[in-house]
Design a protein around this motif. Structure first.
Motif, mmCIF file in Angstrom:
data_model
loop_
_atom_site.group_PDB
_atom_site.id
_atom_site.type_symbol
_atom_site.label_atom_id
_atom_site.label_comp_id
_atom_site.label_asym_id
_atom_site.label_seq_id
_atom_site.Cartn_x
_atom_site.Cartn_y
_atom_site.Cartn_z
ATOM 1 N N GLN A 176 63.126 -35.656 5.436
ATOM 2 C CA GLN A 176 61.915 -36.592 4.401
ATOM 3 C C GLN A 176 61.817 -37.452 3.287
ATOM 4 O O GLN A 176 61.304 -38.495 3.090
ATOM 5 C CB GLN A 176 60.775 -35.667 4.363
ATOM 6 N N LEU A 177 63.024 -36.984 2.351
ATOM 7 C CA LEU A 177 62.956 -37.708 1.696
ATOM 8 C C LEU A 177 64.048 -38.864 1.445
ATOM 9 O O LEU A 177 63.112 -40.131 0.884
ATOM 10 C CB LEU A 177 64.056 -36.533 0.650
ATOM 11 N N ALA A 178 64.632 -39.328 2.379
ATOM 12 C CA ALA A 178 64.937 -40.349 2.994
ATOM 13 C C ALA A 178 64.601 -41.094 3.540
ATOM 14 O O ALA A 178 64.412 -42.390 2.938
ATOM 15 C CB ALA A 178 66.113 -39.750 3.860
ATOM 16 N N ALA A 179 63.576 -40.890 5.054
ATOM 17 C CA ALA A 179 61.903 -41.242 5.045
ATOM 18 C C ALA A 179 61.192 -42.377 3.885
ATOM 19 O O ALA A 179 60.837 -43.191 4.214
ATOM 20 C CB ALA A 179 61.230 -40.759 6.346
ATOM 21 N N LEU A 180 61.111 -41.217 2.259
ATOM 22 C CA LEU A 180 60.293 -41.395 1.683
ATOM 23 C C LEU A 180 61.346 -43.143 0.606
ATOM 24 O O LEU A 180 60.358 -43.455 0.766
ATOM 25 C CB LEU A 180 60.080 -40.949 1.021
ATOM 26 N N ASP A 181 62.564 -42.676 0.550
ATOM 27 C CA ASP A 181 63.049 -43.408 -0.354
ATOM 28 C C ASP A 181 63.336 -45.279 0.312
ATOM 29 O O ASP A 181 63.105 -46.083 0.148
ATOM 30 C CB ASP A 181 64.581 -42.997 -0.029
#
Length: 356
Positions: A176-181
């Motif tokens: 989810q952090l990767a998707a956010l970034d």
């Protein structure tokens, strides 16, 4: 062509030139005004105007300094055109009343300071009611990147908190952090800003901040009271000293405009901050305690959560921007009026007389 129309067109031209020159400072100032910082938190020393400018350039390029320029130029042309047209029309009426009073043995034939206040207030009120939707869109566009950044930070903090409480697994957190970034900024122009305002608050959303904006009419009222009073004093002094021409030079218009705007800005700046807060995207900051339902709610929450100094955020930037912009506007506007009179085969010494 009537004097009201001439002054309206000249005001629009002067306003556009002043806006283009000072727009980067206006963008930075709007972001400073809408930045929410709790009064108990330690503020970063990176609060100066130059630091903000470099931050915008680094994160968004030079184009970031001109976010919302197109609707702003439209707003400036419409606003200054409307304002100066109505201002000149009301001014003509006030001067006619003053001359009539002189014939009756009252006064010296020229409007007093109270008359200038009333004239400027009436013109300002008409202008605000007609152009507020444009400035709502400009504020949204100037603060969009800032708002999106705050929303992303709030989502990141929520994910990290969920992971720390074992609500979210580490693998899912990483995904989810990767998707956010990886999320790319959404296109955001005038149409997108208008849709966002309408979806949030309907048609009424385009008149957000109208109460402090109407109160802010006292800013140009104070400004023109000082401006007209200084010009009257300057011309009277020259006439008494028998210096010949009582015409005011471009540099003198520039300096008188600067003094007038400085006095008005210092008096009314807190209202300008409240107006910007109301017109900016309310999700900014991600904290419901820093979202505002109206003018009074904004004032109470700003005092409670950020302290009185929040009403003066970015004031130094605003003073530089607004004083310089007003000086350029007055100088260009008056020179355009003179140029029109000359092109209309009117002698310079009769310019002021023919345009009243």
């Amino acid at each position: 062509m009537s004097s009201a129309i001439v002054n309206g067109m000249a005001g629009a031209g002067g306003g556009i030139i002043a806006q283009i020159i000072t727009y980067p400072l206006q963008t930075v100032n709007t972001r400073q005004q809408t930045e929410r910082v709790a009064k108990d938190s330690i503020q970063s020393p990176a609060g100066s105007t130059f630091v903000h400018i470099f931050q915008v350039i680094r994160n968004e390029g030079f184009g970031g300094l001109y976010s919302g320029l197109k609707p702003s130029l439209l707003g400036t042309a419409a606003s200054q055109g409307i304002y100066y047209s109505f201002y000149q029309a009301f001014k003509n009426k006030a001067e006619a009343i003053a001359r009539e009073n002189k014939r009756k043995g009252k006064g010296d034939g020229s409007p007093g300071m109270l008359s200038w206040l009333v004239v400027a207030a009436l013109a300002g009120s008409v202008n605000v009611l007609l152009t507020n939707p444009i400035w709502v869109l400009v504020t949204r566009m100037q603060t969009h990147t800032q708002a999106e950044k705050k929303i992303t930070e709030a989502k990141r903090e929520a994910l990290l908190k969920a992971a720390s409480e074992n609500v979210l697994s580490q693998s899912l957190l990483s995904d989810q952090l990767a998707a956010l970034d990886s999320m790319k900024p959404r296109p955001y122009g005038t149409f997108q800003a208008a849709c966002e305002v309408y979806n949030e608050s309907g048609v009424a959303g385009f008149w957000k901040g109208i109460i402090p904006t109407l109160i802010m009419v006292c800013n140009p009222s104070i400004q023109f009271m000082i401006y007209e009073s200084l010009l009257k004093r300057l011309r009277s002094k020259r006439s008494a000293n028998k210096q010949g021409s009582v015409n005011v030079t471009a540099l003198e218009f520039f300096l008188v405009g600067a003094v007038a705007k400085l006095g008005a800005t210092v008096c009314t700046y807190p209202l300008l901050v409240v107006k910007s807060r109301l017109q900016a995207k309310q999700e900014i900051g991600g904290n419901i305690s820093l979202r505002y339902s109206g003018t009074l709610d904004a004032i109470v929450k700003m005092i409670r959560y950020e302290g009185l100094r929040s009403f003066y955020k970015g004031m130094s930037t605003k003073i530089v921007q607004s004083v310089f912009a007003a000086s350029v506007l007055f100088m260009v506007k008056e020179e355009l009026v003179k140029t029109y009179a000359l092109l209309s085969n009117k002698r310079p010494k009769n310019i002021l007389k023919t345009l009243k």
